[in-house]
Design an enzyme around this catalytic site. Sequence first.
Site, PDB file in Angstrom:
ATOM      1  N   GLY A   1      -0.845  -2.458   6.155  1.00  0.00           N
ATOM      2  CA  GLY A   1      -1.874  -3.422   6.533  1.00  0.00           C
ATOM      3  C   GLY A   1      -2.498  -3.024   7.865  1.00  0.00           C
ATOM      4  O   GLY A   1      -2.783  -1.852   8.110  1.00  0.00           O
TER       5      GLY A   1
ATOM      6  N   ASP B   1      -8.915  -9.252   1.780  1.00  0.00           N
ATOM      7  CA  ASP B   1      -9.255  -8.419   2.945  1.00  0.00           C
ATOM      8  C   ASP B   1     -10.657  -8.737   3.479  1.00  0.00           C
ATOM      9  O   ASP B   1     -11.059  -8.229   4.532  1.00  0.00           O
ATOM     10  CB  ASP B   1      -9.160  -6.929   2.594  1.00  0.00           C
ATOM     11  CG  ASP B   1      -7.746  -6.373   2.811  1.00  0.00           C
ATOM     12  OD1 ASP B   1      -6.904  -7.093   3.373  1.00  0.00           O
ATOM     13  OD2 ASP B   1      -7.502  -5.220   2.411  1.00  0.00           O
TER      14      ASP B   1
ATOM     15  N   VAL C   1      -3.023  -2.050  -3.885  1.00  0.00           N
ATOM     16  CA  VAL C   1      -3.461  -3.255  -4.600  1.00  0.00           C
ATOM     17  C   VAL C   1      -3.436  -4.449  -3.643  1.00  0.00           C
ATOM     18  O   VAL C   1      -3.491  -5.583  -4.045  1.00  0.00           O
ATOM     19  CB  VAL C   1      -2.587  -3.555  -5.849  1.00  0.00           C
ATOM     20  CG1 VAL C   1      -2.909  -2.606  -6.988  1.00  0.00           C
ATOM     21  CG2 VAL C   1      -1.092  -3.557  -5.521  1.00  0.00           C
ATOM     22  N   ASN C   2      -3.303  -4.181  -2.353  1.00  0.00           N
ATOM     23  CA  ASN C   2      -3.216  -5.142  -1.259  1.00  0.00           C
ATOM     24  C   ASN C   2      -1.812  -5.720  -1.143  1.00  0.00           C
ATOM     25  O   ASN C   2      -0.895  -4.991  -0.848  1.00  0.00           O
ATOM     26  CB  ASN C   2      -4.287  -6.233  -1.352  1.00  0.00           C
ATOM     27  CG  ASN C   2      -4.421  -6.969  -0.018  1.00  0.00           C
ATOM     28  OD1 ASN C   2      -4.109  -6.409   1.026  1.00  0.00           O
ATOM     29  ND2 ASN C   2      -4.854  -8.216  -0.042  1.00  0.00           N
TER      30      ASN C   2
ATOM     31  N   THR D   1       0.843  -1.204   0.000  1.00  0.00           N
ATOM     32  CA  THR D   1       0.000   0.000   0.000  1.00  0.00           C
ATOM     33  C   THR D   1       0.884   1.263   0.000  1.00  0.00           C
ATOM     34  O   THR D   1       2.088   1.171   0.219  1.00  0.00           O
ATOM     35  CB  THR D   1      -0.961  -0.019   1.219  1.00  0.00           C
ATOM     36  OG1 THR D   1      -1.669  -1.258   1.222  1.00  0.00           O
ATOM     37  CG2 THR D   1      -1.952   1.101   1.237  1.00  0.00           C
TER      38      THR D   1
HETATM   39  N1  GLY Z   1      -5.287  -3.914   1.782  1.00  0.00           N
HETATM   40  C1  GLY Z   1      -4.912  -3.243   2.956  1.00  0.00           C
HETATM   41  C2  GLY Z   1      -6.029  -2.486   3.583  1.00  0.00           C
HETATM   42  O1  GLY Z   1      -6.868  -1.952   2.899  1.00  0.00           O
HETATM   43  O2  GLY Z   1      -6.109  -2.423   4.785  1.00  0.00           O
END
Ligand code: GLY
Length: 578
Positions: free
Chosen positions: A472, A422, A399-400, A380
């Site tokens: 994250g 997620d 994009v995770n 991220t």
């Molecule tokens: N993919 C990480 C978040 O949105 O927390």
Amino acid sequence: MPRPLHTLILALVLCVPTVAPAAQAPRDDASVAPLAKPPGAAIASGHALATQAGIDMIRAGGNAFDAAVAVSATLSVVEPISSGIGGGGFFLLHDAKSGRDIFVDARETAPAAATPAAFLDANGELNRDRATNGPWSAGIPGLPAALVHLTEKYGRLPLNTTLAPAIRLAREGFEIYPRLEKGYASRRQVMERYRGTRAVFLADGTPPTAGEILKQPELARTLELIAEKGFDGFYRGETAKKLLAAVKEEGGRWRADELAGYVVKEREPLRFRYRGWDVTTAPPPSSGGVALAQMLQILEGWDLARLDDAHRHHVVVEAMRRAYRDRTIYLGDPDFVKVPVRRLASADYAAGLRATIHPDKATPSALLSGQPAPLEDDETTHFSILDAEGNRVSATQTVNLLYGSGMVAPGTGVLLNNEMDDFALRPGTPNAFGVMGFAANAPEAGKRMLSSMTPSFIESKDRLAAIGAPGGSRIITEVLVGILGYDAGLNAQQVAALSRFHHQWLPDVISAETGAIDPATVAALQAMGHTVNAAEANWGNLQTVSWDKRTGALEGGTDPRNPVGSAEVLNASEQPRR
Ligand code: GLY
């Protein structure tokens, strides 16, 4: 003698140079009335080319929102490991003209085919490959719609101007840096399954190596289509057809109406007070704002500067533990589930949680009712912008996981996200990073997966800052530590450099960067019953900008953990007169 919060952290950050100079010589009389507007613009982002693209838009007469479009699109090109137009994001805006704060939710949505059953194997276990790699792991992208929305509703410059730097860098290429090379090596086996990915990253027959130039001509063409046709340039027509064909070719199922029907949502940001600061932050489907509100309002019960190191860490950790427990149980997409935001983010609820904190003893997480949930990682990206008109942007996009799903849709250059991971794809089963969830975050057609992204503004009578970070589930505690740093009087660069520690209810352990907590404090925390992992590798990539309303100082802070990030300040005198 109690030690102020920043004695420890100042020692760690004093050696960090302030990269962005004040926009004008600070006024030395701090008793003068606050200024109404910043004396210039400031931008901090995870890549110098993206920061420069934003500065160029301000020089061209654009505002913070035009700069945000340029920064976001450029990060999508030069940081494919972290975010991209195949992913999504959250943009927190302050529009100076109307005085409004707006939260633009461009989170990905679940395709109808992506039911919980689609992610189970023959034994009813989570199919982890499907959850994190390739087309099933991808939600319908939201970022292109956000670029168009920001331009049409808040910007001044046309998309063909704001997207020009990203298009040029995609076509002509940019220099690969070590993080891209290392991340590629870790995702290589998955990425090289897909012919679209091979065409981009193995164009010269070898994996990307630092110092080489990465060109993405098909991504340039896709960005050009967005510049020409706006929303339809991505979600309908040529690009949409190629995306649908690519997903189908790899065995996934997206429908044309799911792309054409994608909408960004404008949501009311979450607001609360902390020790004289107005905090404006992310509402659901982010869990970040609610958790931040809980943690800071719990901590309001102590004067942190008067606690010794061990007790200060103890109460901060206990606040983290309680907020992350609630994240796991209650948070999800508010358009699909009832999230008790008002209660969870209220001062009364925080006071109730505070009352359960023992002054000298850790609360074992197992004693807090609920179900377990642990870690995500540091993908991220975040950027922060202030302009001379008083507009602000705090945006986090993703994009995770590293390089998302690993799959580039052939003919588009678009690397698809793997944001489906997620969701709580199988209730109570941890995802790739150990985070779990329950019904509130179960996938449903059109639903947005829970996020930790926490783009925020904080404002006191003297200071104002935009702040956010990747990481994250650690995003939220990174932002928390940053806000505590501002409250302790640190400048933007010191805030970005602060050492980090984290607790997320389960696993029941304090994670700390090496050196973040000194050995004596670790021993004292252990004596209180805490388990401490005090030697973890660094994490995060915090980008922040701040303005001192009394001295006029305008600063950017870029995370020193990321050598390609940058913060720049542009004096109003260098901008076109309006
Ligand atoms: N993919 C990480 C978040 O949105 O927390």
